[in-house]
Scaffold this motif. Sequence first.
Motif, short mmCIF file in Angstrom:
data_model
loop_
_atom_site.label_atom_id
_atom_site.label_comp_id
_atom_site.label_asym_id
_atom_site.label_seq_id
_atom_site.Cartn_x
_atom_site.Cartn_y
_atom_site.Cartn_z
N HIS A 1 0.80 -1.22 0.00
CA HIS A 1 0.00 0.00 0.00
C HIS A 1 0.84 1.28 0.00
O HIS A 1 0.28 2.37 0.05
N ASN A 2 2.18 1.14 -0.03
CA ASN A 2 3.08 2.29 0.06
C ASN A 2 2.69 3.17 1.25
O ASN A 2 2.56 4.38 1.14
N SER A 3 2.50 2.54 2.38
CA SER A 3 2.01 3.22 3.58
C SER A 3 2.80 2.75 4.79
O SER A 3 3.49 1.72 4.75
N PHE A 4 2.71 3.51 5.89
CA PHE A 4 3.15 3.00 7.17
C PHE A 4 2.23 1.86 7.58
O PHE A 4 1.07 1.79 7.15
N GLY A 5 2.72 0.98 8.45
CA GLY A 5 1.85 0.03 9.12
C GLY A 5 1.01 0.76 10.16
O GLY A 5 0.99 1.99 10.21
N ASP B 1 -4.11 4.58 7.21
CA ASP B 1 -5.55 4.28 7.20
C ASP B 1 -5.79 2.94 6.51
O ASP B 1 -6.84 2.72 5.90
N VAL B 2 -4.80 2.04 6.60
CA VAL B 2 -4.91 0.73 5.98
C VAL B 2 -5.54 -0.25 6.97
O VAL B 2 -4.97 -0.54 8.02
N THR B 3 -6.73 -0.72 6.63
CA THR B 3 -7.48 -1.63 7.50
C THR B 3 -7.94 -2.83 6.70
O THR B 3 -8.45 -2.69 5.58
N TYR B 4 -7.75 -4.02 7.26
CA TYR B 4 -8.28 -5.25 6.65
C TYR B 4 -9.51 -5.67 7.44
O TYR B 4 -9.42 -6.14 8.57
N ARG B 5 -10.68 -5.50 6.82
CA ARG B 5 -11.95 -5.85 7.45
C ARG B 5 -12.22 -7.33 7.20
O ARG B 5 -12.22 -7.78 6.06
N ILE B 6 -12.47 -8.11 8.28
CA ILE B 6 -12.65 -9.55 8.10
C ILE B 6 -14.04 -10.04 8.51
O ILE B 6 -14.40 -11.18 8.21
N TYR B 7 -14.82 -9.20 9.19
CA TYR B 7 -16.20 -9.55 9.53
C TYR B 7 -16.95 -8.26 9.84
O TYR B 7 -16.42 -7.38 10.50
N ASP B 8 -18.20 -8.16 9.37
CA ASP B 8 -18.92 -6.89 9.53
C ASP B 8 -20.37 -7.09 10.00
O ASP B 8 -21.24 -6.30 9.67
#
Length: 325
Positions: free
Chosen positions: A115-119, A196-203
Amino acid sequence: MNNELYLLKFDPILKEKIWGGSKLNSLFNKKTKSNKTGESWEISDHEDDISIVSNGPLKGKSLQYLLKEYKEELVGKEVFKNFGIKFPLLIKYIDAAENLSIQLHPNDKIAKEKHNSFGKTEMWYIMQADKDAELILGFKEPISKAKYVELVEQNKLPDSLNKVKVKVGDAFIIPPGLVHAIGKGVVLAEIQQTSDVTYRIYDWDRKSETGEKRELHTALALEAIDLSSEDGHKIDYTIQSNTTSKIIATNYFKTNIIAVDGEINEDYSEKDCFIILMGIEGESIISLENGNSEILKPGETLLIPASKPNIKINSSGAKILEVSV
């Protein structure tokens, strides 16, 4: 040039969320546009949401302008050397009227590659919690990747997750990979890397106003997820009156809490770093040696430039989070 800098406040960047509520307005007087406001980004250098100064001679200038114009005078020599014109932290207040999605964040390596982003390492401080409010933090017991995929496919992921009851003053560290969610009825302060990198796994099988389910990131999450049940995410700390008490120090930020009843002086000259103050409880007056002062209320945030290392805090009973890198 450093004489031009002063105690800086920024316009809150308010985010409407499917799970948001009205407490950012009712508790902190944020000028929300709806009762679905989930986040107030207080200090942000995220590419899509750059904070704008709300007070003093620099009112209307962006955080990016300040970084380019003042450099180490704003953030400190070492911070500027390491981050340049990128502010390293993102500061938020969050109101969860409903459960947030169950999610996790990648570490620096994965975030940079994909994502070319910070963690994203983050910390939460609970500011308000309804009765029986809780967080989701990790798994009840370690599971394999195959078992995790099976739970996701069978829509049974929540059954395997660890739930923690919360109260005002609780603090938690959320490292990359940790499966987590803020439960309904929780208002908290969040300190995190600028990401703002988030991996959504259940909603929770939620649907948007248009009737669509939000995207899940099952495949991406598999590479980043921590499937252990390791505990220790709640932070134990002790508050001492009229002094600075440590909450946590990570590789990305340091967070202390200051309990003030009367007047105290803080000298940050050895830090050579900006300081962020977050109002948590009660009202205080923050002053510089030159007489520049600002009132800090709960739900407000103040940025102290590195070139202004000496402050005075007056209050009849306030608690303040003190953040630096």
